[in-house]
Design a protein around this motif. Sequence first.
Motif, PDB file in Angstrom:
ATOM      1  N   ARG A 194      30.908  44.805  43.243  1.00  0.00           N
ATOM      2  CA  ARG A 194      30.443  44.148  42.012  1.00  0.00           C
ATOM      3  C   ARG A 194      30.741  42.651  42.087  1.00  0.00           C
ATOM      4  NH1 ARG A 194      32.931  44.341  36.786  1.00  0.00           N
ATOM      5  NH2 ARG A 194      34.365  45.934  37.584  1.00  0.00           N
ATOM      6  N   PRO A 195      29.730  41.794  41.913  1.00  0.00           N
ATOM      7  CA  PRO A 195      29.916  40.351  42.130  1.00  0.00           C
ATOM      8  C   PRO A 195      30.390  39.594  40.900  1.00  0.00           C
ATOM      9  CG  PRO A 195      27.619  40.788  41.690  1.00  0.00           C
ATOM     10  CD  PRO A 195      28.315  42.132  41.652  1.00  0.00           C
ATOM     11  N   LEU A 196      30.748  38.346  41.109  1.00  0.00           N
ATOM     12  CA  LEU A 196      31.058  37.431  40.015  1.00  0.00           C
ATOM     13  C   LEU A 196      29.766  36.989  39.340  1.00  0.00           C
ATOM     14  CD1 LEU A 196      33.734  35.071  41.639  1.00  0.00           C
ATOM     15  CD2 LEU A 196      34.121  37.155  40.305  1.00  0.00           C
ATOM     16  N   THR A 197      29.874  36.665  38.071  1.00  0.00           N
ATOM     17  CA  THR A 197      28.751  36.060  37.361  1.00  0.00           C
ATOM     18  C   THR A 197      28.671  34.571  37.741  1.00  0.00           C
ATOM     19  OG1 THR A 197      30.132  35.434  35.486  1.00  0.00           O
ATOM     20  CG2 THR A 197      29.108  37.621  35.419  1.00  0.00           C
ATOM     21  N   GLU A 198      27.644  33.903  37.255  1.00  0.00           N
ATOM     22  CA  GLU A 198      27.549  32.454  37.500  1.00  0.00           C
ATOM     23  C   GLU A 198      28.759  31.745  36.909  1.00  0.00           C
ATOM     24  OE1 GLU A 198      23.938  30.579  36.369  1.00  0.00           O
ATOM     25  OE2 GLU A 198      22.653  31.927  37.525  1.00  0.00           O
ATOM     26  N   GLY A 199      29.163  32.189  35.703  1.00  0.00           N
ATOM     27  CA  GLY A 199      30.354  31.611  35.094  1.00  0.00           C
ATOM     28  C   GLY A 199      31.591  31.898  35.918  1.00  0.00           C
ATOM     29  N   GLY A 200      31.668  33.093  36.492  1.00  0.00           N
ATOM     30  CA  GLY A 200      32.798  33.440  37.339  1.00  0.00           C
ATOM     31  C   GLY A 200      32.857  32.606  38.608  1.00  0.00           C
ATOM     32  N   LEU A 201      31.699  32.331  39.194  1.00  0.00           N
ATOM     33  CA  LEU A 201      31.665  31.478  40.385  1.00  0.00           C
ATOM     34  C   LEU A 201      32.158  30.062  40.049  1.00  0.00           C
ATOM     35  CD1 LEU A 201      28.240  32.627  41.878  1.00  0.00           C
ATOM     36  CD2 LEU A 201      30.510  33.073  42.840  1.00  0.00           C
ATOM     37  N   ALA A 202      31.798  29.578  38.843  1.00  0.00           N
ATOM     38  CA  ALA A 202      32.286  28.263  38.405  1.00  0.00           C
ATOM     39  C   ALA A 202      33.796  28.301  38.194  1.00  0.00           C
ATOM     40  CB  ALA A 202      31.570  27.843  37.122  1.00  0.00           C
ATOM     41  N   GLU A 203      34.313  29.400  37.647  1.00  0.00           N
ATOM     42  CA  GLU A 203      35.757  29.543  37.475  1.00  0.00           C
ATOM     43  C   GLU A 203      36.466  29.532  38.818  1.00  0.00           C
ATOM     44  OE1 GLU A 203      35.779  32.223  33.348  1.00  0.00           O
ATOM     45  OE2 GLU A 203      36.088  33.173  35.310  1.00  0.00           O
ATOM     46  N   ALA A 204      35.882  30.185  39.809  1.00  0.00           N
ATOM     47  CA  ALA A 204      36.487  30.214  41.146  1.00  0.00           C
ATOM     48  C   ALA A 204      36.579  28.810  41.733  1.00  0.00           C
ATOM     49  CB  ALA A 204      35.677  31.134  42.064  1.00  0.00           C
ATOM     50  N   GLU A 205      35.544  28.015  41.530  1.00  0.00           N
ATOM     51  CA  GLU A 205      35.569  26.626  42.018  1.00  0.00           C
ATOM     52  C   GLU A 205      36.635  25.822  41.285  1.00  0.00           C
ATOM     53  OE1 GLU A 205      34.059  25.214  44.470  1.00  0.00           O
ATOM     54  OE2 GLU A 205      32.579  26.734  45.030  1.00  0.00           O
ATOM     55  N   ALA A 206      36.772  26.081  39.985  1.00  0.00           N
ATOM     56  CA  ALA A 206      37.747  25.337  39.179  1.00  0.00           C
ATOM     57  C   ALA A 206      39.184  25.674  39.566  1.00  0.00           C
ATOM     58  CB  ALA A 206      37.529  25.628  37.693  1.00  0.00           C
TER      59      ALA A 206
END
Length: 329
Positions: A194-206
């Motif tokens: 199960r993948p990250l959402t777009e918001g989750g990908l932004a959180e990972a970068e942050a």
Amino acid sequence: MTESKTKTTSKTKAKTRAKTPKIIHAAGCLLWRRREAPDGEGSAGLEVGLVHRQRHDDWSLAKGKLEPGEPWPVAAVREVREETGYAVSLGPPLPTQHYVVEGAPKEVRYWAGEVVPRADSESDFVPNEEVDEIRWLDPEAAHSQLTYPHDADVLDAFVALTAALKGRSADVLIVLRHARAMKRAHWRGDDGERPLTEGGLAEAEALVPVLAAYGIDEIHSSNTRRCLDTVAPYAEALRLPIVSEPHVSERGHRHKPDAAAKRTAKLLGGGGRIVLCSHRPVLPAVLEAAIGPDDGREVIGTGLPPSAMVVVHHAQGRVLALDRHDPIA
């Protein structure tokens, strides 16, 4: 009559809010480094770095205001670098200071900031509008040099900390919940994929600058896609491998309920600066192994939101202090 009173009360409250000064948020470090013995053999103790601000003609600790949306630890590291030229890794938090500046309340959060050794030079410091001099002193001399009592309180806490550590650096274990993932009900494949959402990908970068602030150099993660993708940007930025940890996955925890705690205890006892990324249902077991059942429940509270973390500062398993950082909305 009642309506008129309500309106008057609302206007009064609005005026009161307008007159309430906004809190100034700032972050900084008690800058420190090891002082080598004159003969080059062994350590002769520690030095702390004080900054002189020509505008105020004072000696204080490196600090500065947070930028909009900036996490506290990231601001602390950035401000130290901007004012002194030194890169630091954050150690345990030191006492937060509250005081008033020109009629406005100010909150300053501090960490012990150890200078990161550099091969080329010690510092890129150039006198600037904020700081025109850095002075390295032993703690006793620094105590006498500091202008403000609240800075001396921070130094006193640092001295007590170094006494407990007996001259060594504190270890760090960051327990991290993975970033926002696609809801289970919306995913038809294997849950481990199960993948990250777009918001989750932004959180990972942050998370990259936050993990970097603590000098994390070892990455461990549940073997699920959503956890691996949470720590992937940091791994790529620092070119670090990710150690897969099936025991801290939800599936692994269900299969062997004691395994996550045992693995956490082993990582903690080994020392170093480590991040361990796991899942909400597994975090209570992980944190209980890291900091004990009572402190674990207290620091989780109603739960850690996605991409939130608990930073455990310890001396090879003996807990010294805790930080908790939630994502900024």
